[in-house]
Enzyme design. Structure first.
Site, PDB file in Angstrom:
ATOM      1  N   LYS A 167      97.919 -16.058  39.436  1.00  0.00           N
ATOM      2  CA  LYS A 167      98.226 -16.905  40.583  1.00  0.00           C
ATOM      3  C   LYS A 167      97.510 -18.235  40.382  1.00  0.00           C
ATOM      4  O   LYS A 167      96.296 -18.336  40.568  1.00  0.00           O
ATOM      5  CB  LYS A 167      97.789 -16.250  41.893  1.00  0.00           C
ATOM      6  CG  LYS A 167      98.221 -17.075  43.099  1.00  0.00           C
ATOM      7  CD  LYS A 167      97.026 -17.251  43.978  1.00  0.00           C
ATOM      8  CE  LYS A 167      96.941 -18.416  44.865  1.00  0.00           C
ATOM      9  NZ  LYS A 167      97.352 -19.710  44.485  1.00  0.00           N
TER      10      LYS A 167
ATOM     11  N   GLU B 162      83.926 -16.481  39.022  1.00  0.00           N
ATOM     12  CA  GLU B 162      83.279 -17.714  38.539  1.00  0.00           C
ATOM     13  C   GLU B 162      83.412 -18.742  39.653  1.00  0.00           C
ATOM     14  O   GLU B 162      84.518 -19.195  39.947  1.00  0.00           O
ATOM     15  CB  GLU B 162      83.974 -18.226  37.273  1.00  0.00           C
ATOM     16  CG  GLU B 162      84.077 -17.216  36.140  1.00  0.00           C
ATOM     17  CD  GLU B 162      82.741 -16.866  35.527  1.00  0.00           C
ATOM     18  OE1 GLU B 162      81.800 -17.678  35.623  1.00  0.00           O
ATOM     19  OE2 GLU B 162      82.632 -15.764  34.962  1.00  0.00           O
TER      20      GLU B 162
ATOM     21  N   CYS C   9      83.079 -27.686  37.878  1.00  0.00           N
ATOM     22  CA  CYS C   9      82.133 -26.689  38.414  1.00  0.00           C
ATOM     23  C   CYS C   9      80.735 -26.866  37.831  1.00  0.00           C
ATOM     24  O   CYS C   9      79.746 -26.601  38.490  1.00  0.00           O
ATOM     25  CB  CYS C   9      82.655 -25.283  38.143  1.00  0.00           C
ATOM     26  SG  CYS C   9      82.995 -24.984  36.405  1.00  0.00           S
TER      27      CYS C   9
ATOM     28  N   GLU D 248      78.013 -28.551  47.328  1.00  0.00           N
ATOM     29  CA  GLU D 248      78.848 -28.957  46.186  1.00  0.00           C
ATOM     30  C   GLU D 248      79.818 -30.030  46.685  1.00  0.00           C
ATOM     31  O   GLU D 248      80.603 -29.784  47.607  1.00  0.00           O
ATOM     32  CB  GLU D 248      79.628 -27.753  45.659  1.00  0.00           C
ATOM     33  CG  GLU D 248      80.442 -28.087  44.426  1.00  0.00           C
ATOM     34  CD  GLU D 248      81.282 -26.910  43.912  1.00  0.00           C
ATOM     35  OE1 GLU D 248      81.921 -26.231  44.739  1.00  0.00           O
ATOM     36  OE2 GLU D 248      81.293 -26.692  42.695  1.00  0.00           O
TER      37      GLU D 248
HETATM   38  P1  NAD Z   1      89.533 -22.365  46.001  1.00  0.00           P
HETATM   39  O1  NAD Z   1      88.564 -21.262  46.141  1.00  0.00           O
HETATM   40  O2  NAD Z   1      89.988 -23.078  47.192  1.00  0.00           O
HETATM   41  O3  NAD Z   1      90.880 -21.812  45.306  1.00  0.00           O
HETATM   42  C1  NAD Z   1      90.857 -21.164  44.057  1.00  0.00           C
HETATM   43  C2  NAD Z   1      92.079 -20.274  43.959  1.00  0.00           C
HETATM   44  O4  NAD Z   1      91.931 -19.228  44.905  1.00  0.00           O
HETATM   45  C3  NAD Z   1      93.390 -20.975  44.270  1.00  0.00           C
HETATM   46  O5  NAD Z   1      94.398 -20.482  43.427  1.00  0.00           O
HETATM   47  C4  NAD Z   1      93.633 -20.551  45.713  1.00  0.00           C
HETATM   48  O6  NAD Z   1      94.986 -20.570  46.092  1.00  0.00           O
HETATM   49  C5  NAD Z   1      93.111 -19.126  45.676  1.00  0.00           C
HETATM   50  N1  NAD Z   1      92.790 -18.562  46.984  1.00  0.00           N
HETATM   51  C6  NAD Z   1      92.500 -19.202  48.150  1.00  0.00           C
HETATM   52  N2  NAD Z   1      92.290 -18.301  49.129  1.00  0.00           N
HETATM   53  C7  NAD Z   1      92.425 -17.070  48.572  1.00  0.00           C
HETATM   54  C8  NAD Z   1      92.299 -15.749  49.067  1.00  0.00           C
HETATM   55  N3  NAD Z   1      92.045 -15.491  50.370  1.00  0.00           N
HETATM   56  N4  NAD Z   1      92.463 -14.723  48.205  1.00  0.00           N
HETATM   57  C9  NAD Z   1      92.712 -14.956  46.901  1.00  0.00           C
HETATM   58  N5  NAD Z   1      92.878 -16.190  46.373  1.00  0.00           N
HETATM   59  C10 NAD Z   1      92.725 -17.237  47.198  1.00  0.00           C
HETATM   60  O7  NAD Z   1      88.932 -23.350  44.907  1.00  0.00           O
HETATM   61  P2  NAD Z   1      89.558 -24.731  44.398  1.00  0.00           P
HETATM   62  O8  NAD Z   1      89.374 -25.744  45.476  1.00  0.00           O
HETATM   63  O9  NAD Z   1      90.922 -24.502  43.836  1.00  0.00           O
HETATM   64  O10 NAD Z   1      88.602 -25.061  43.150  1.00  0.00           O
HETATM   65  C11 NAD Z   1      87.390 -25.701  43.268  1.00  0.00           C
HETATM   66  C12 NAD Z   1      86.253 -24.707  43.260  1.00  0.00           C
HETATM   67  O11 NAD Z   1      86.326 -23.906  42.083  1.00  0.00           O
HETATM   68  C13 NAD Z   1      84.892 -25.386  43.205  1.00  0.00           C
HETATM   69  O12 NAD Z   1      84.004 -24.728  44.069  1.00  0.00           O
HETATM   70  C14 NAD Z   1      84.465 -25.193  41.761  1.00  0.00           C
HETATM   71  O13 NAD Z   1      83.084 -25.241  41.540  1.00  0.00           O
HETATM   72  C15 NAD Z   1      85.055 -23.863  41.448  1.00  0.00           C
HETATM   73  N6  NAD Z   1      85.212 -23.698  39.993  1.00  0.00           N
HETATM   74  C16 NAD Z   1      84.381 -22.836  39.348  1.00  0.00           C
HETATM   75  C17 NAD Z   1      84.476 -22.686  37.962  1.00  0.00           C
HETATM   76  C18 NAD Z   1      83.568 -21.735  37.219  1.00  0.00           C
HETATM   77  O14 NAD Z   1      83.849 -21.438  36.051  1.00  0.00           O
HETATM   78  N7  NAD Z   1      82.512 -21.227  37.826  1.00  0.00           N
HETATM   79  C19 NAD Z   1      85.414 -23.435  37.258  1.00  0.00           C
HETATM   80  C20 NAD Z   1      86.231 -24.316  37.956  1.00  0.00           C
HETATM   81  C21 NAD Z   1      86.129 -24.436  39.335  1.00  0.00           C
END
Ligand code: NAD
Length: 516
Positions: free
Chosen positions: A186, A261, A295, A393
């Site tokens: 997804k 992650e 991230c 963040e």
């Molecule tokens: P997000 O958590 O809003 O969304 C991530 C994914 O989760 C998307 O595909 C979203 O549709 C999905 N999602 C949202 N609600 C959900 C639910 N209830 N159940 C399952 N899936 C759901 O994050 P974002 O805004 O897309 O990305 C930014 C964040 O990601 C930042 O906090 C960043 O630090 C983190 N990030 C971490 C890493 C790492 O390797 N640690 C890498 C990249 C980004």
């Protein structure tokens, strides 16, 4: 300088769900419109997925896992097909690069690097397909041998964020496939294009129907249903800490293993004995790479007080020269943020920095009225641990600077966060590097470099940055599970001998140690 890629204005792209090896109409029939964050153009439509789409995709992945050829191929055969996929991603580099620029708003040179990274990750994962070895125990006592084998974990649910759509896909999908798993991916609702493109390339490379499925849609519908689905065996999630908590709660329903992650608030610590030229460059890379939407962004800079004034002046000077604007321009350093809501969050953080008394020494503005979501490179000095910009963040081009006097103070400040993803250390003294790295509470530490890495190196977080591994052998092993097979080859002492009760087993008898 304009991009070598012709036609910034691609025909609008439209994607159906990708289930069972082909595009299929989703049950809901609706679509999500994606507008370019840099100029507002409609660039793509993705299917607005439903729970029914997820059910279909999980069923396809389950059938491919239980009955299909993929888990039964030899490691060599899986490696050959994954290498073909890597070739196809490479051959489609320009198209995939352009899709990432259009949908994410990131500068084209970083998008190109993402696609090259996806190729490298896929090739590395291919090499691991041949490394699924186990262990054999032959010293368990007379007549006993045990084989510990590694098996694919099963159907893997993969959820990715918007900041590195193709790159993070490649941190998960080829590793899962190399292990013999089948997957349902997804992607983010903001940036699903490259996932559909790569899934189609996977079929062209020879990955069987149903082994790699993509369902687009929102987190609250598709993501939630997928990660709580009884038909999956493992969840690999990358995204925010808030969503990560929800995902882990979902997996607890069916006791499914997960790797999450999550977010970060990394420290970039510059000691007085560092190569300061390299450290200036590293500080800029650390915070402004990928628009700061990274991230492992080194968003908190700690500088030794003895060198701080000169160091900070150089960072400000270099940051003034950064070019913010059209992400298709090869000379652009900072493109557009992902959407209006995120830009509003970043500017609210900047306002909080000013209100709470940090010294704004560069930038801070988002040009109003522009069709794109741009934000100037922004630097705060004199940031204190109690301030919002120190703790939260921001995920944008905003640097917080704090000065320190001692190693002790630097370590304490760096660890004063709820996160634990990455940290950076700049010093020419190997003893400083090693002792500080050992005391930093994070899964990653990079010394005298920034935003670096390689497919062989596992990424992991601690505390609010999550758990589990991505990339490296450890990342591959997440998609496997161990099975222990104990074989008795010699005569066996009966547990229930015919006749009289023999008394409890003696410790000399191997039975006593098994406690079964
Ligand atoms: P997000 O958590 O809003 O969304 C991530 C994914 O989760 C998307 O595909 C979203 O549709 C999905 N999602 C949202 N609600 C959900 C639910 N209830 N159940 C399952 N899936 C759901 O994050 P974002 O805004 O897309 O990305 C930014 C964040 O990601 C930042 O906090 C960043 O630090 C983190 N990030 C971490 C890493 C790492 O390797 N640690 C890498 C990249 C980004």
């Amino acid at each position: 300088m304009r991009s070598g890629i012709e036609g910034k204005v691609m025909a609008e792209r439209s994607y159906l769900q990708f289930i069972g090896g082909r595009p299929v109409e989703g049950g809901g029939g609706g679509s999500i419109e994606r507008r370019s964050p840099s100029d507002g153009r409609l660039v793509a439509r993705y299917a607005d997925g439903t729970a029914g789409d997820v059910d279909l995709a999980v069923a396809a992945a389950r059938t491919a896992f239980e009955e299909g050829p993929w888990p039964r191929l030899s490691g060599l055969e899986r490696a050959a097909i994954l290498n073909r996929l890597a070739d196809l991603i490479r051959d489609n580099r320009d198209r995939l690069t352009r899709i990432e620029v259009e949908e994410v708003g990131k500068p084209i040179r970083f998008a190109r690097g993402d696609i090259d990274g996806a190729v490298a990750l896929t090739r590395y994962a291919a090499s691991l397909a041949m490394q699924m070895a186990g262990t054999v125990h032959t010293n368990l006592g007379a007549g006993k041998t045990a084989l510990i084998t590694r098996e694919p974990v099963g159907v893997a649910a993969l959820v990715t964020p918007w900041n590195f759509p193709a790159l993070i896909l490649a941190q998960k999908v080829p590793f899962a496939l190399a292990a013999g798993c089948t997957v349902v991916l997804k992607p983010s609702e903001f940036t699903s294009g490259s996932a559909f493109e790569i899934a189609a390339l996977a079929v062209e490379a020879g990955i069987p129907a149903g082994a790699f499925n993509v369902v687009s849609g929102y987190g609250a519908t598709v993501g939630d249903h997928l990660t709580a689905h009884p038909g999956i065996d493992f969840v690999s999630f990358t995204g925010s800490t808030r969503t990560g908590r929800r995902v882990v709660a979902n997996t607890s329903t069916n006791l499914v293993k997960s790797s999450v992650e999550l977010g970060g608030k990394s420290a970039n610590i510059v000691f007085a004995d560092a190569d300061l030229d390299a450290a200036v460059d590293g500080a800029l890379t650390g915070v402004f790479f990928n628009n700061g939407e990274c991230c492992i962004s080194g968003s908190r800079l700690f500088v030794h007080a003895r060198v701080a004034d000169g160091f900070i002046a150089r960072i400000v000077e270099r940051s003034k020269a950064l070019r913010v604007g059209d992400p298709f321009d090869e000379a652009t350093d900072i493109g557009a943020l992902i959407d209006e809501g995120h830009l509003a969050k970043v500017t609210a953080m900047i306002a909080a920095g000013v209100d709470e008394g940090a010294a704004l020494i560069l930038g801070g503005r988002a040009p109003a009225g522009a069709p794109g979501h741009f934000c100037e490179p922004t630097i705060f000095d004199r940031v204190e641990p109690g301030m919002t910009i120190f703790r939260e963040e921001i995920f944008g081009p905003v640097l917080s600077i704090t000065r320190f006097d001692t190693v002790e103070e630097a370590v304490r400040l760096a660890n004063d966060t709820a996160y634990g993803l990455a940290n950076y250390v700049w010093s020419k003294d190997i003893e400083t590097v090693l002792t500080v790295a050992a005391r930093l509470k994070s899964g990653w530490v990079q010394a005298n470099t920034a935003i670096d890495g390689a497919p062989q190196l596992p990424l992991t977080g601690v505390r609010g940055s999550g758990f589990g591994y991505e990339m490296g052998e450890a990342g591959f092993q997440e998609f496997t599970q161990l099975k222990t097979l104990l074989i008795r080859t010699g005569p066996r002492t009966p547990v229930f001998p015919a006749g009289a009760w023999p008394g409890p087993p003696s410790p000399a008898d191997g039975r006593a140690a098994s406690a079964i």
